[in-house]
Scaffold this active site. Sequence first.
Site, PDB file in Angstrom:
ATOM      1  N   SER A 148       0.845  -1.201   0.000  1.00  0.00           N
ATOM      2  CA  SER A 148       0.000   0.000   0.000  1.00  0.00           C
ATOM      3  C   SER A 148       0.876   1.245   0.000  1.00  0.00           C
ATOM      4  CB  SER A 148      -0.864   0.016   1.264  1.00  0.00           C
ATOM      5  OG  SER A 148      -1.500   1.271   1.407  1.00  0.00           O
ATOM      6  N   TYR A 161      -1.797  -0.755  10.220  1.00  0.00           N
ATOM      7  CA  TYR A 161      -1.840  -1.091   8.781  1.00  0.00           C
ATOM      8  C   TYR A 161      -0.561  -0.624   8.092  1.00  0.00           C
ATOM      9  CZ  TYR A 161      -3.839  -1.045   3.990  1.00  0.00           C
ATOM     10  OH  TYR A 161      -4.095  -1.246   2.654  1.00  0.00           O
ATOM     11  N   LYS A 165       2.176  -2.986   6.259  1.00  0.00           N
ATOM     12  CA  LYS A 165       2.497  -2.860   4.829  1.00  0.00           C
ATOM     13  C   LYS A 165       3.967  -2.470   4.630  1.00  0.00           C
ATOM     14  CE  LYS A 165      -1.609  -3.712   2.865  1.00  0.00           C
ATOM     15  NZ  LYS A 165      -1.850  -4.904   2.040  1.00  0.00           N
TER      16      LYS A 165
HETATM   17  P1  NDP Z   1     -11.519  -5.234  -1.049  1.00  0.00           P
HETATM   18  O1  NDP Z   1     -12.009  -5.034   0.341  1.00  0.00           O
HETATM   19  O2  NDP Z   1     -12.280  -4.701  -2.198  1.00  0.00           O
HETATM   20  O3  NDP Z   1     -11.258  -6.796  -1.299  1.00  0.00           O
HETATM   21  C1  NDP Z   1     -10.489  -7.503  -0.375  1.00  0.00           C
HETATM   22  C2  NDP Z   1     -10.523  -8.983  -0.700  1.00  0.00           C
HETATM   23  O4  NDP Z   1      -9.726  -9.656   0.303  1.00  0.00           O
HETATM   24  C3  NDP Z   1     -11.900  -9.561  -0.622  1.00  0.00           C
HETATM   25  O5  NDP Z   1     -12.053 -10.586  -1.579  1.00  0.00           O
HETATM   26  C4  NDP Z   1     -11.956 -10.152   0.793  1.00  0.00           C
HETATM   27  O6  NDP Z   1     -12.893 -11.206   0.806  1.00  0.00           O
HETATM   28  C5  NDP Z   1     -10.520 -10.649   0.937  1.00  0.00           C
HETATM   29  N1  NDP Z   1     -10.111 -10.792   2.344  1.00  0.00           N
HETATM   30  C6  NDP Z   1     -10.094  -9.843   3.310  1.00  0.00           C
HETATM   31  N2  NDP Z   1      -9.719 -10.372   4.495  1.00  0.00           N
HETATM   32  C7  NDP Z   1      -9.492 -11.692   4.254  1.00  0.00           C
HETATM   33  C8  NDP Z   1      -9.117 -12.790   5.058  1.00  0.00           C
HETATM   34  N3  NDP Z   1      -8.877 -12.639   6.374  1.00  0.00           N
HETATM   35  N4  NDP Z   1      -8.986 -14.012   4.493  1.00  0.00           N
HETATM   36  C9  NDP Z   1      -9.223 -14.183   3.175  1.00  0.00           C
HETATM   37  N5  NDP Z   1      -9.587 -13.189   2.355  1.00  0.00           N
HETATM   38  C10 NDP Z   1      -9.732 -11.966   2.886  1.00  0.00           C
HETATM   39  O7  NDP Z   1     -10.017  -4.644  -1.033  1.00  0.00           O
HETATM   40  P2  NDP Z   1      -9.130  -4.030  -2.208  1.00  0.00           P
HETATM   41  O8  NDP Z   1      -9.325  -4.807  -3.453  1.00  0.00           O
HETATM   42  O9  NDP Z   1      -9.301  -2.573  -2.195  1.00  0.00           O
HETATM   43  O10 NDP Z   1      -7.673  -4.314  -1.600  1.00  0.00           O
HETATM   44  C11 NDP Z   1      -6.847  -5.382  -2.050  1.00  0.00           C
HETATM   45  C12 NDP Z   1      -5.463  -5.170  -1.482  1.00  0.00           C
HETATM   46  O11 NDP Z   1      -4.971  -3.887  -1.882  1.00  0.00           O
HETATM   47  C13 NDP Z   1      -5.396  -5.171   0.053  1.00  0.00           C
HETATM   48  O12 NDP Z   1      -4.215  -5.813   0.475  1.00  0.00           O
HETATM   49  C14 NDP Z   1      -5.349  -3.702   0.412  1.00  0.00           C
HETATM   50  O13 NDP Z   1      -4.700  -3.490   1.651  1.00  0.00           O
HETATM   51  C15 NDP Z   1      -4.533  -3.163  -0.769  1.00  0.00           C
HETATM   52  N6  NDP Z   1      -4.722  -1.739  -1.011  1.00  0.00           N
HETATM   53  C16 NDP Z   1      -5.910  -1.241  -1.486  1.00  0.00           C
HETATM   54  C17 NDP Z   1      -6.049   0.117  -1.726  1.00  0.00           C
HETATM   55  C18 NDP Z   1      -7.302   0.733  -2.249  1.00  0.00           C
HETATM   56  O14 NDP Z   1      -7.336   1.976  -2.387  1.00  0.00           O
HETATM   57  N7  NDP Z   1      -8.331  -0.029  -2.564  1.00  0.00           N
HETATM   58  C19 NDP Z   1      -4.941   1.054  -1.474  1.00  0.00           C
HETATM   59  C20 NDP Z   1      -3.746   0.423  -0.983  1.00  0.00           C
HETATM   60  C21 NDP Z   1      -3.652  -0.918  -0.778  1.00  0.00           C
HETATM   61  P3  NDP Z   1     -13.655 -11.758   2.114  1.00  0.00           P
HETATM   62  O15 NDP Z   1     -14.057 -10.564   2.937  1.00  0.00           O
HETATM   63  O16 NDP Z   1     -14.784 -12.538   1.545  1.00  0.00           O
HETATM   64  O17 NDP Z   1     -12.672 -12.641   2.812  1.00  0.00           O
END
Ligand code: NDP
Length: 268
Positions: A148, A161, A165
């Site tokens: 991130s 967080y 990261k």
């Molecule tokens: P979303 O919340 O849209 O999607 C996250 C995904 O991760 C979901 O499929 C969720 O599914 C899964 N997930 C979360 N916790 C768990 C868990 N404990 N076990 C298994 N699966 C899990 O997030 P983004 O797509 O926005 O983010 C993806 C990555 O990018 C993350 O690592 C985030 O920190 C990083 N990021 C995102 C940014 C943004 O602006 N969007 C900015 C910087 C970094 P479910 O809940 O069903 O498990």
Amino acid sequence: MILDAFKLTGKTAIVTGAGKGIGRCIATTFAEMGANVVCVARNIDDLEQTAAAIRELGAQALVVVADVTDEEQLKTVVARTLETFSGIDILVNNAGAPGKGWGSIEKVGMARFEDTVRINLTSAYTLSHLCLPALRDSQTPAIVNVSSALSWMVDRNFTAYAAAKAGMNQMTRVMAYELAPHIRVNAVAPGAVDTPATSFITSDQQRRDEAERWIPLRRFGTPQDLANGVLYLASAASSFVSGKVLEIDGGMQALPGSAIQHTLDNLD
Ligand code: NDP
């Protein structure tokens, strides 16, 4: 053909957090490039939607419902992948979230801090560790971590967080060194990306406009912007790249710290 370097024909990739957002887009992009994709998250309905999109593209999908914070469930992810596809070529540690550790330092104690580190850092380490024997057997093994911009930007309430990261960035470099020359390890560091995780900003036009004003490229990233970078790092196109954290953030890292702080203060 230069573009052949981006193809993943016949490769098997595990993508965590593939149920929505960036992870779903990585999963379908890999499928488009010919990979078998193992989709991991907790919500089966989201995963089935991703898998349906992958199959529509003519690729194979395996859905494994698992919580990445649980080592036994991660062992099942690896076992089911090997039963189904007999190898692992690519691991994308994408699942992550601010989690219970989001909040002020006064409020966040050890349990909440550790919850966030477990989702964002410990899970990625553990799944990489568990995939190692299979990755060693691959001809073109690659690990890509999703970090991130908050690994280097400073914002209040994100202590856990940001620490997780930033730890992921350094883990990427150390693993890249230790696992060279065979296994490449890289990361992407997204800036603001339009996914369900950021809908609390993007669904409010005023907040979205304010955020976009301070992103040099004047827009949120799309999941595809990130998936393109992950594809580069997972494919032969980046075969001489390892230990790199690729910022995909609309130019945010080029801003002076004061401008970034102004943005964040306005989003509070
Ligand atoms: P979303 O919340 O849209 O999607 C996250 C995904 O991760 C979901 O499929 C969720 O599914 C899964 N997930 C979360 N916790 C768990 C868990 N404990 N076990 C298994 N699966 C899990 O997030 P983004 O797509 O926005 O983010 C993806 C990555 O990018 C993350 O690592 C985030 O920190 C990083 N990021 C995102 C940014 C943004 O602006 N969007 C900015 C910087 C970094 P479910 O809940 O069903 O498990």
